[in-house]
Design a protein around this motif. Structure first.
Motif, mmCIF file in Angstrom:
data_model
loop_
_atom_site.group_PDB
_atom_site.id
_atom_site.type_symbol
_atom_site.label_atom_id
_atom_site.label_comp_id
_atom_site.label_asym_id
_atom_site.label_seq_id
_atom_site.Cartn_x
_atom_site.Cartn_y
_atom_site.Cartn_z
ATOM 1 N N CYS A 93 5.434 -26.840 -35.001
ATOM 2 C CA CYS A 93 7.308 -27.421 -35.947
ATOM 3 C C CYS A 93 7.304 -26.951 -37.634
ATOM 4 O O CYS A 93 7.675 -26.644 -38.008
ATOM 5 N N ALA A 94 5.747 -27.156 -38.073
ATOM 6 C CA ALA A 94 5.935 -27.161 -39.520
ATOM 7 C C ALA A 94 5.790 -26.041 -40.201
ATOM 8 O O ALA A 94 6.819 -25.117 -41.101
ATOM 9 N N GLU A 95 5.796 -24.990 -39.428
ATOM 10 C CA GLU A 95 5.761 -23.567 -40.400
ATOM 11 C C GLU A 95 7.772 -23.288 -39.585
ATOM 12 O O GLU A 95 7.916 -22.425 -40.230
ATOM 13 N N HIS A 96 7.958 -23.318 -38.148
ATOM 14 C CA HIS A 96 10.050 -23.834 -38.297
ATOM 15 C C HIS A 96 10.458 -24.086 -39.221
ATOM 16 O O HIS A 96 11.401 -24.187 -39.534
ATOM 17 N N TYR A 150 2.679 -28.995 -49.291
ATOM 18 C CA TYR A 150 1.650 -30.005 -48.740
ATOM 19 C C TYR A 150 1.185 -29.645 -47.839
ATOM 20 O O TYR A 150 0.529 -30.202 -47.078
ATOM 21 N N TYR A 151 2.700 -31.152 -46.742
ATOM 22 C CA TYR A 151 2.260 -31.336 -45.321
ATOM 23 C C TYR A 151 1.741 -30.154 -44.534
ATOM 24 O O TYR A 151 1.314 -29.818 -43.861
ATOM 25 N N ARG A 152 2.473 -28.379 -44.634
ATOM 26 C CA ARG A 152 2.768 -27.400 -43.969
ATOM 27 C C ARG A 152 1.169 -26.849 -43.879
ATOM 28 O O ARG A 152 0.391 -26.898 -43.411
ATOM 29 N N ASP A 153 0.638 -27.311 -45.233
ATOM 30 C CA ASP A 153 -0.617 -26.549 -45.491
ATOM 31 C C ASP A 153 -1.882 -27.356 -44.572
ATOM 32 O O ASP A 153 -3.118 -27.327 -43.863
ATOM 33 N N MET A 154 -1.603 -29.110 -44.996
ATOM 34 C CA MET A 154 -2.578 -30.044 -43.803
ATOM 35 C C MET A 154 -2.256 -29.478 -42.733
ATOM 36 O O MET A 154 -3.558 -29.755 -41.694
ATOM 37 N N SER A 155 -1.211 -29.609 -41.781
ATOM 38 C CA SER A 155 -0.785 -29.711 -40.405
ATOM 39 C C SER A 155 -1.363 -28.270 -40.872
ATOM 40 O O SER A 155 -1.708 -27.766 -39.654
#
Ligand SMILES: [Fe+2]
Ligand SMILES: [Fe+2]
Length: 473
Positions: free
Chosen positions: A73-76, A288-293
């Motif tokens: 989800c984070a990537e999309h 931040y959320y993308r990297d942490m995910s």
């Protein structure tokens, strides 16, 4: 009719589509942006839902799948955010709720009271809606003028369809076990919410009537206590110190691989902990959320690599106690920032020669090719994690050393609770190593090394030289 001079020899329009499709009226930029924001909202809420439920979901396979699906989800989400920013859209408005019914729907799924209700909401309603919405988008927009959006929609479809398939298979199995389902009419409520907002994704809006919350009458409360399924037992057990074995020169690389597999599988506590940081740290930039995910997903993979390692040796990993005190203590005793501090401190301890490189060297010398492969990629992932820590944790401090010593202090506060667990009767700190080692030696057809068999160092004392590498990461 004779072909005109402009008739192409090879497929025209860069292979995107034919001339009829390229003349399709499609949608305006504004209409495309609205539709993309609809998909973005559902993906963002799913990212939130998956992350929020990793820690408290007992079933190991769902914990790892939620970690994966949150990352997808984070990537999309990232791809859509980039695309919207290309479409004359400042301010982007990506954090606005596109329709109150969508918010209600996602709040309901977030608050689903059982695993099966949660899976039903995610995999039978929200994700299938995203498949349908992306498909309709591709069929509606002009494939030439809006080619960049079509591209990201097609990539999203590839992965979302696989997520739905995983979810559907899981639901069938859980239904057979008699797991409790959602309240009657709940899935219909979720569908009605979608119908109310369907104008945003190119359909006639339907009046759904009154939409009354079922599970989200109270705000969602994050459960920070990690839950495990029945294959995990004696989870406070600190009776074996794998780092002490790993760094003891008396023992063979082949025998040490068992401790490496244990350390990898134990890493299931990292997603349990990182999910709490992500969920309880609002207001950061999206990256931040993308990297942490991404890091969270890597750590779930590391656990699965340990699992596969044991499977490759014919060892039933459920016979070993997989300790969970790291995620439990961090989640319940430290603030989200202090948890991140511990994570960074431990991961930095893995960077020098005696860290991930050492583990890879041990695996290389073990004669077990799979162990070498696992450690090779685990090491590569760890370098990435160190960079993520530098970007999002160290930058909160004046310099690297201050950031590290702060992490060291936070880790020291909860490091050694060995005696307390014993006193409170939470575990007997059973030394499980000899059984595991004997089982492995039987599989290898070798006689156990008496010194390795006699190894019995526990976590009663965490030696200073091993401190920074004795946690999960
Ligand atoms: Fe890891
Ligand atoms: Fe890591």
């Amino acid at each position: 009719m004779r072909p005109s001079k402009s008739t192409p020899l090879v497929p025209p329009l860069a292979g995107l589509c034919n001339f009829a499709a390229a003349q399709r009226q499609g949608m305006s930029v504004a209409e495309c942006v609205d539709w993309l924001k609809y998909n973005h909202y559902l993906l963002s809420r799913l990212h939130e839902i998956f992350t929020a439920r990793i820690t408290s979901e007992p079933l190991y396979e769902l914990k790892t799948a939620f970690s994966h699906h949150a990352y997808l989800c984070a990537e999309h989400i990232t791809a859509i955010r980039t695309r919207v920013s290309e479409m004359r859209e400042p301010p982007l408005g990506l954090d606005e709720v596109p329709h109150p019914a969508l918010k209600l729907q996602c709040d309901e799924v977030l608050c689903a009271p059982t695993t099966l209700a949660l899976l039903d909401g995610i995999y039978e309603i929200v994700l299938p809606e995203l498949v349908s919405s992306f498909e309709d988008y591709v069929d509606t927009t002009n494939p030439l003028v809006d080619a960049p959006s079509v591209r990201i929609a097609r990539f999203a479809l590839l992965e979302i369809r696989e997520m739905v398939q995983f979810g559907n298979e899981s639901i069938v199995v859980l239904q057979r076990t008699g797991a409790p389902r959602a309240a009657d009419g709940w899935l219909e409520l979720l569908s009605k919410c979608l119908a109310a907002a369907s104008r945003l994704r190119g359909r006639e809006a339907k009046d759904p009537g009154e939409l009354k919350p079922v599970y989200s009458t109270k705000p969602f409360e994050f459960d920070a206590v990690p839950k495990r399924d029945a294959r995990f037992h004696d989870s406070f057990n600190g009776g074996v110190n794998p780092e002490a074995f790993l760094y003891d020169e008396r023992f063979s690389p082949r025998d040490k691989v068992l401790m490496l597999f244990y350390k990898r599988l134990r890493e299931i506590d990292v997603p349990e902990m990182m999910a709490s940081i992500i969920h309880q740290t609002p207001g950061k930039p999206w990256k931040y959320y993308r990297d942490m995910s991404r890091q969270l997903w890597d750590e779930a993979r590391h656990a699965m690599l340990g699992e596969v390692g044991f499977v490759s040796q014919g060892i039933d990993w459920s016979s070993i106690p997989i300790n969970f005190t790291w995620s439990l203590n961090l989640n319940t005793q430290l603030s989200p920032r202090d948890r991140h501090a511990v994570l960074y401190f431990i991961e930095q301890g893995l960077m020098p020669r005696n860290g991930k490189r050492f583990e890879w060297e041990v695996a290389t010398e073990s004669g077990i090719p799979l162990a070498k492969l696992i450690q090779d990629f685990d090491w590569a992932d760890e370098v990435l994690h160190s960079q993520i820590g530098r970007a999002w944790y160290v930058t909160e401090f004046s310099n690297l050393n201050t950031a590290l010593s702060y992490g060291d202090r936070c880790w020291s506060t909860i490091l050694s609770q060995w005696q307390r667990y014993l006193d409170e009767g939470l575990t007997e700190h059973r030394n499980w190593w000899p059984e595991l080692y004997r089982a492995a030696c039987a599989g290898w057809g070798v006689t156990p090394d008496p010194a390795a068999l006699a190894f019995n160092e526990s976590y009663a004392e965490v030696r200073a030289d091993l401190k920074s590498i004795s946690g999960s990461a």
